[in-house]
Design an enzyme around this catalytic site. Structure first.
Site: not given
Ligand code: AP5
Ligand code: MG
Ligand code: ZN
Length: 215
Positions: A13, A87, A126, A160, A171
């Site tokens: 994402k 979410r 990552r 992270r 997660r």
């Molecule tokens: P990346 O693009 O970083 O993946 P992502 O989908 O953004 O993954 P996240 O870990 O950020 O998602 P998340 O939903 O767990 O975390 P968030 O920050 O939202 O890609 C991952 C890696 O793969 C990278 O190194 C990239 O280079 C590589 N990659 C990407 N695409 C690729 C491909 N096609 N092929 C190969 N490699 C690839 O949330 C974190 C925390 O915050 C949550 O756990 C929760 O506690 C809180 N939180 C955030 N939003 C909310 C909400 N709306 N409600 C409640 N709690 C929330």
């Molecule tokens: Mg992300």
């Protein structure tokens, strides 16, 4: 243009949102990034969110929807990319309200389809630039010059605290239990488009762009 990027942790994402920002001048609204900034700044929201995030659980709906509303009021340029929000069903309802209050609507919900086993590898490899936040991966997206950020030239990187295998499993369980069930809500409105998130990063971007261009 308002789109949601939906998918489990590590689906890509953030990676895809960054590319759409660069190529189309859209604005990325990532609740994860907003919460991490709040934790770093030590704000009241950050103090509340820190332990929840480190455990891999979800922060309260009220907090994240308030963050999104504030960011929408700051302006969303040529379009908003909702990354990691909504979410839960309550957040999906809140987003409908936030959009309608501003005379806006959702154009697409793009679901990144991925194989869960590959996600742990993606997440554990990552890292990001400590200065500008550009995302990298040890295997899939290394900086062009080792240890130098492609975008800003800095040589300091960070990881992270929630990117360990144990927290990733929690997660993913949260995603399956609370986030995946909102997909049918958007399906019933004809908004969902599924993209193969296991393809190369550039191919995923191309698939998303063809949806945005109505192809
Ligand atoms: P990346 O693009 O970083 O993946 P992502 O989908 O953004 O993954 P996240 O870990 O950020 O998602 P998340 O939903 O767990 O975390 P968030 O920050 O939202 O890609 C991952 C890696 O793969 C990278 O190194 C990239 O280079 C590589 N990659 C990407 N695409 C690729 C491909 N096609 N092929 C190969 N490699 C690839 O949330 C974190 C925390 O915050 C949550 O756990 C929760 O506690 C809180 N939180 C955030 N939003 C909310 C909400 N709306 N409600 C409640 N709690 C929330
Ligand atoms: Mg992300
Ligand atoms: Zn940088």
């Amino acid at each position: 243009m308002n789109i949601i990027l939906l998918g489990p942790p590590g689906a890509g994402k953030g990676t895809q949102a960054q590319r759409l920002v660069e190529e189309r001048g859209m604005v990325q609204l990532s609740t994860g990034d907003m919460l991490r900034a709040a934790v770093k700044a030590g704000t009241p929201v950050g103090l509340q969110a820190k332990a929840v995030m480190e455990a891999g659980e979800l922060v309260s709906d009220a907090i994240v929807s308030a963050l999104i509303g504030e960011r929408m009021d700051a302006g969303t340029g040529s379009g908003a990319i909702f990354d990691g929000y909504p979410r839960t069903a309550a957040q999906a309802d809140a987003l409908d309200l936030l959009l309608s209050e501003r005379g806006q609507a959702l154009d697409h919900v793009i679901e990144l389809g991925v194989d869960e086993d590959a996600l742990v590898e993606r997440i554990v490899g990552r890292f990001t630039c400590a200065v500008c936040g550009t995302g990298y991966h040890e295997t899939f997206k290394r900086p062009v010059v080792d240890n130098v950020c492609d975008v800003c030239g800095a040589s300091e990187f960070k990881r992270r605290p929630d990117d360990n295998e144990q927290t990733v499993r929690t997660r993913m369980a949260e995603y399956r239990a609370k986030t995946a069930p909102i997909i049918p809500i958007y399906e019933s409105r004809g908004l969902v488009r599924r993209v193969d998130g296991m393809a190369d990063i550039g191919q995923v971007t191309a698939a998303i762009e063809s949806i945005l261009d109505g192809r």
